[in-house]
Each structure stands twice: as structure tokens, then as C-alpha cells.
Design a protein around this motif. Structure first.
Motif, PDB file in Angstrom:
ATOM      1  N   UNK A  86       0.833  -1.197   0.000  1.00 52.69           N
ATOM      2  CA  UNK A  86       0.000   0.000   0.000  1.00 52.69           C
ATOM      3  C   UNK A  86       0.874   1.255   0.000  1.00 52.69           C
ATOM      4  N   UNK A  87       1.920   1.247   0.806  1.00 52.06           N
ATOM      5  CA  UNK A  87       2.844   2.391   0.875  1.00 52.06           C
ATOM      6  C   UNK A  87       3.521   2.642  -0.467  1.00 52.06           C
ATOM      7  N   UNK A  88       3.708   1.560  -1.239  1.00 49.41           N
ATOM      8  CA  UNK A  88       4.394   1.683  -2.533  1.00 49.41           C
ATOM      9  C   UNK A  88       3.417   1.824  -3.700  1.00 49.41           C
ATOM     10  N   UNK A  89       2.147   1.970  -3.377  1.00 48.34           N
ATOM     11  CA  UNK A  89       1.103   2.140  -4.412  1.00 48.34           C
ATOM     12  C   UNK A  89       1.057   0.987  -5.410  1.00 48.34           C
ATOM     13  N   UNK A  90       1.296  -0.216  -4.915  1.00 47.11           N
ATOM     14  CA  UNK A  90       1.188  -1.404  -5.758  1.00 47.11           C
ATOM     15  C   UNK A  90      -0.285  -1.801  -5.844  1.00 47.11           C
ATOM     16  N   UNK A  91      -0.783  -1.967  -7.064  1.00 49.92           N
ATOM     17  CA  UNK A  91      -2.188  -2.351  -7.257  1.00 49.92           C
ATOM     18  C   UNK A  91      -2.342  -3.859  -7.094  1.00 49.92           C
ATOM     19  N   UNK A  92      -2.592  -4.270  -5.878  1.00 47.73           N
ATOM     20  CA  UNK A  92      -2.743  -5.698  -5.588  1.00 47.73           C
ATOM     21  C   UNK A  92      -4.055  -6.215  -6.185  1.00 47.73           C
ATOM     22  N   UNK A  93      -3.979  -7.386  -6.818  1.00 50.38           N
ATOM     23  CA  UNK A  93      -5.166  -8.028  -7.393  1.00 50.38           C
ATOM     24  C   UNK A  93      -5.490  -9.278  -6.572  1.00 50.38           C
ATOM     25  N   UNK A  94      -6.463  -9.203  -5.651  1.00 51.71           N
ATOM     26  CA  UNK A  94      -6.830 -10.380  -4.859  1.00 51.71           C
ATOM     27  C   UNK A  94      -7.611 -11.383  -5.698  1.00 51.71           C
ATOM     28  N   UNK A  95      -7.889 -12.544  -5.119  1.00 52.53           N
ATOM     29  CA  UNK A  95      -8.554 -13.602  -5.887  1.00 52.53           C
ATOM     30  C   UNK A  95      -9.940 -13.171  -6.348  1.00 52.53           C
ATOM     31  N   UNK A  96     -10.629 -12.354  -5.554  1.00 46.72           N
ATOM     32  CA  UNK A  96     -11.966 -11.876  -5.949  1.00 46.72           C
ATOM     33  C   UNK A  96     -11.889 -11.030  -7.221  1.00 46.72           C
ATOM     34  N   UNK A  97     -10.786 -10.283  -7.377  1.00 46.70           N
ATOM     35  CA  UNK A  97     -10.607  -9.488  -8.600  1.00 46.70           C
ATOM     36  C   UNK A  97     -10.275 -10.391  -9.789  1.00 46.70           C
ATOM     37  N   UNK A  98      -9.495 -11.457  -9.528  1.00 42.80           N
ATOM     38  CA  UNK A  98      -9.251 -12.438 -10.600  1.00 42.80           C
ATOM     39  C   UNK A  98     -10.571 -13.063 -11.043  1.00 42.80           C
ATOM     40  N   UNK A  99     -11.463 -13.310 -10.112  1.00 42.97           N
ATOM     41  CA  UNK A  99     -12.753 -13.915 -10.473  1.00 42.97           C
ATOM     42  C   UNK A  99     -13.552 -12.997 -11.408  1.00 42.97           C
ATOM     43  N   UNK A 100     -13.372 -11.683 -11.266  1.00 40.23           N
ATOM     44  CA  UNK A 100     -14.016 -10.764 -12.206  1.00 40.23           C
ATOM     45  C   UNK A 100     -13.399 -10.907 -13.597  1.00 40.23           C
ATOM     46  N   UNK A 101     -12.069 -11.030 -13.653  1.00 38.69           N
ATOM     47  CA  UNK A 101     -11.396 -11.259 -14.935  1.00 38.69           C
ATOM     48  C   UNK A 101     -11.905 -12.548 -15.569  1.00 38.69           C
ATOM     49  N   UNK A 102     -11.960 -13.596 -14.752  1.00 35.49           N
ATOM     50  CA  UNK A 102     -12.400 -14.915 -15.203  1.00 35.49           C
ATOM     51  C   UNK A 102     -13.824 -14.845 -15.783  1.00 35.49           C
ATOM     52  N   UNK A 103     -14.687 -14.173 -15.078  1.00 36.67           N
ATOM     53  CA  UNK A 103     -16.086 -14.039 -15.504  1.00 36.67           C
ATOM     54  C   UNK A 103     -16.186 -13.277 -16.826  1.00 36.67           C
TER      55      UNK A 103
END
Length: 487
Positions: A441-458
Motif C-alpha cells: 500500500x505504501x508503494x502504491x502497488x495495485x494488488x489483485x486479490x482472488x476476488x478481482x481475478x474472479x471478475x477477470x475470469x467471468x
């Protein structure tokens, strides 16, 4: 913003845990990473496992390496998905070891770090002309047709030549040959990347040469892969009759390996089963044995572009224990082509503060325990640091090989815990996931959690359904991160 919100939800939910669980970070979300996570979660009740990957998408080579016309091989994704959905496991995509976070930092945050990030580079042939345009690695080509975001811009020229040469005769080489030669109507109903399908539909490639240093007995492919490429519709197969002659040493090899015998039998049958000459316009697959590349030839007409391969004829020399190696004979010939794909092996890359054997392309280890140096002598180990998969053993085996590899690494980890070897790391609580997310978060890294991968998958499945495909892969970083961050 949804990616960040998802991260804060994860953060809050795990900050309430007051016990002192074993905190494990696995770097790499391919088969080695997921099999390791699954085994740790089963073996160590209460453990927390975080899997990080530099890509926004999980599953590693299952997504970006397995050929699009092998959907059954990808079914293992269902098993890995269940692991990621375990309450004690989290996936964090778009997190690169080295740039997003260092290995030193991960080791401070977690009791145990398991490196399973595979092999994302290539062995080089090391001969003149390797930097000519039109000479690509098979890995790059596989990433291109599989929609890997780093392979999208490869743009291989399939229009201006009718001949491709593939160096190597392993399973990856056969995959590449099959994709080049298989009717595109059959590929169109797979999850092949749309840019690759378009290029293949417009392709002028009619002849593919699979070049191997040794003979048909030593071909490195599996019978399943070989049967598949030999079974392509309306394909002319050519193998020189002289290449199929076997020696007593070959007989010995086949006696000791049922797989080698089966490969030889399939090639021998293919050599005699079809017509002696191709029909007009028919696609051709040529198996070329006992040849090794000496240099890549530059085109006279197009400076800087490849126009062929200068090959040296080889012979076999026994080195004991039933093995034979290829040695040059000093006789040469040219093979003209407009594109070369080198399928001579993947290579792992080192990261800072990690012992690495550059010659073998692996992290020095004993049963998954990382050694402090690469001398080969198990004098001292890196406490709490383990390795699994190709990074551990080299780029060999099938997906299931990583299961046994993971079991060995987790057995070493469990043994070290039991014997108190990890006491210095495990006697104190570690920040683990909370600390990781704080740093990112301090480094402004856009973390993609599994729930966000599920949006990609869908979304990929939705796009695929419009084209009668199982999915239409999003192939750019921008597309992937945009969909991951949308509600």
C-alpha cells in the motif's frame, strides 16, 4: 479503486486473529505454488498461506503454457481455485518479487518463504545470428498464442515465408508445430488468443521442420504429444528412412525405456504410412534427426532477418549407463526458412539475495531446503527459505510432477519445524499478510486479490461465449487491471 477496497477488506478480516499461526508466503501461483499451498494447509492446521504472483492472473503455466487445444489438462485449475478460496489462503496478483517487494522483506514478514516462480526466461543456443529478426524462443511463441500479457506484442511473421524451423523435439516443440499446422477452424473453438488466431488464419506456413541433435530413439517428447501431432488432418509426414536405422546401443536404450521404444515405433509407422510425396498445397511436417545448429543465416534481401539455419550433421557416442550424446561430424548443410523457434529449454532467473546456480538455472537446494551457496555441499541452509518446482529441479516433468515436488518440499519444512530448526523464525509472531499489504500500500502497488481475478475470469468467459469459445483471454496489462478493478 475496487482493487484497493478488496485489499482493505482482506486486511481487516485477518488483523483480528490474535493467535500465533505459522505464516507462509509462496512466490508463484503455478502448479508448484498451489500444490505447495494445498499441502501446507492440510499438514499445518491454523497456518496462513499467502500466494503472490507478478501477474494479475493465477495458475502460471496452466494458463500461459498449456496449449489451447488441451483443455482437459487445464482442469486442474478447479483444484487450485478451491485452494485459493480456503479461508486461510490468499492470492495477491500483480506483486513482483524484486520490484514490488524484496526477498529480504518477505523473510522478515513470514516464518517461511517458498519460492515457486518457475522459469520465465530461455536457454540460449549461443551461436552466430541468434539475434536476427525471425529467431524467437518457443516460450515467447507459446506466451503469444496463449495470451500472456508479456507475449502479446511478439508479432511473429507468418505471412512472408512458407517454412518454419523448430529447434528441439520435446513436448513444447510439438505443441508449437501443432499450433502452426492444425486447421484454424479447430483452434477457433479453443481459448487461443484472438490476435494469434487471426495471424494463424492468415499464415503462409506450409512446412515445419522439427530438428533434433540425436535420433528418433532419443526424441524427448511423450507418446501422447507425438500421436497428436501425427494425427493432424491432411498432414504429410516426412522422416528419412536412413534416420530410422537403429544400432545395438539404440536397442539397449529402448530395452531400458518403454517410452523411447513407443516413440520409435510411432515414428517408424508414420514414416511408412503415408504417401511418398505431398500433394499440392498440403501442409508438411518434417522430422530432421542427427542435426545441430551451427549458425543462423542472414537474408541477402532483408538485412537483419533470418533466412535459414546452417546445420551440422551429428553422430551418437555412448557415455556409459546406456546413454548416448550427439557429437558433430564436421559435415554441414543449410535449411532455408523465414522463422526459427528455439525449443531448447526454459531457464529460471535469479533475484537479489537468493543463492543461485547460474549454470544449472536452479536455486541450490537439498529436498527443497535452500542452501546458502551453490558449492553443492550441504554445509548450511537458509533458515525458513524453501524452493519448489522448476526453480528447484529445472524445467522438467509434467504438471503432476510438481505435486511430488511440493510434497518433498513440505516434508522438509515439516521436519524442520518438528526438529526445532526453524525455532529462531517461529518463536516470535510475524506480521505476515498485514505487513505485506502495508508495504504494498505504501508503494502504491495495485494488488489483485482472488476476488478481482474472479471478475477477470467471468469477463473472459462472457467474451468467449460470444465467439463459441470457452473464454476470450484479456491479453494486455491494461485490460486485465481495468477489469480486475471494476465492480
Amino acid at each position: 479503486m475496487a482493487i484497493f477496497r478488496a485489499r482493505r477488506v482482506l486486511w481487516r478480516s485477518f488483523s483480528t486473529i490474535s493467535s500465533h499461526p505459522l505464516r507462509v508466503c509462496i512466490v508463484g501461483s503455478g502448479p508448484a505454488g498451489f500444490y505447495t499451498a494445498e499441502k501446507i494447509l492440510k499438514t499445518h492446521q491454523g497456518s496462513q498461506v499467502d500466494i503472490i504472483d507478478r501477474l494479475p492472473t493465477p495458475y502460471g503455466l496452466v494458463r500461459s503454457g498449456v496449449a489451447p487445444d488441451h483443455p482437459e489438462t487445464k482442469n486442474v485449475i478447479n483444484q487450485f481455485s478451491r485452494v485459493a478460496q480456503n479461508g486461510r489462503c490468499s492470492f495477491f496478483g500483480n506483486v513482483a518479487l524484486g520490484s514490488s517487494i524484496s526477498l529480504v522483506e518477505l523473510r522478515e514478514l513470514y516464518h517461511v518463504v517458498v519460492l515457486a516462480y518457475g522459469a520465465e526466461s530461455d536457454r540460449v543456443v549461443g551461436i552466430p545470428g541468434e539475434d536476427l529478426k525471425g529467431v524467437h524462443s518457443a516460450r515467447e511463441f507459446v506466451w503469444w498464442y496463449n495470451g500472456h500479457p508479456d507475449g502479446r506484442n511478439l508479432d511473429p511473421d507468418l505471412k512472408n515465408t512458407d517454412t518454419a524451423v523448430i529447434l528441439g523435439q520435446g513436448n513444447v516443440a510439438l505443441d508449437v508445430a501443432r499450433i502452426l499446422l492444425r486447421p484454424t477452424s479447430e483452434l477457433a473453438i479453443t481459448d487461443i488468443a484472438s490476435h494469434a488466431l487471426t495471424a494463424l488464419e492468415q499464415s503462409s506456413i506450409r512446412k515445419v521442420y522439427l530438428v533434433g541433435r540425436r535420433g528418433p530413439v532419443q526424441a524427448a517428447c511423450t507418446a501422447k504429444e507425438l500421436r497428436e501431432v501425427l494425427g493432424i488432418k491432411d498432414l504429410y509426414i516426412h522422416i528419412k528412412e536412413t534416420d530410422l536405422k537403429i544400432t545395438p546401443a539404440d536397442e539397449e536404450e529402448m530395452k531400458n525405456s518403454r517410452i523411447h521404444r513407443r516413440i520409435y515405433e510411432l515414428l517408424s509407422k508414420a514414416a511408412t504410412a503415408g504417401p511418398s510425396q505431398p500433394s499440392s498445397g498440403q501442409r508438411e511436417l518434417h522430422f530432421v534427426f542427427f542435426r545441430q545448429p551451427d549458425r543462423f543465416l542472414e537474408s541477402y534481401d532483408k538485412k537483419g532477418y533470418v533466412s535459414g539455419v546452417h546445420l551440422e550433421k551429428t553422430g551418437l557416442k555412448g557415455i556409459g549407463s546406456g546413454k548416448q550424446i550427439a557429437i558433430g561430424t564436421g559435415q554441414f548443410e543449410n535449411l532455408s526458412c523465414g522463422i526459427v523457434l528455439k525449443s531448447i529449454g526454459y531457464k529460471s532467473v535469479p533475484v537479489d539475495d537468493l543463492p543461485f546456480d547460474n549454470q544449472k538455472g536452479v536455486v541450490p537446494n537439498v529436498k527443497g531446503r535452500v542452501l546458502s551457496d551453490n558449492s553443492g555441499y550441504p554445509t548450511s541452509f537458509e533458515n525458513g527459505l524453501y524452493v519448489c518446482g522448476w526453480l528447484k529441479r529445472g524445467p522438467t516433468g509434467i504438471i503432476a510432477t510438481n505435486l511430488y515436488c511440493a510434497e518433498e518440499t513440505v516434508a522438509s519444512l515439516s521436519e524442520d519445524l518438528e526438529l526445532g530448526v526453524l525455532a529462531s523464525t517461529t518463536r516470535l509472531p510475524k506480521l505476515g499478510r498485514d505487513g505485506l499489504l502495508q508495504i504494498l500500500d505504501n508503494r502504491n502497488v495495485r494488488v489483485v486479490p482472488f476476488s478481482a481475478w474472479e471478475r477477470i475470469d467471468k469477463e473472459e468467459k462472457r467474451l468467449g461465449s460470444l465467439r463459441n469459445k470457452p473464454r476470450e483471454k484479456l491479453t494486455s496489462w491494461e485490460e486485465l487491471l481495468k477489469v480486475a478493478g471494476s465492480e
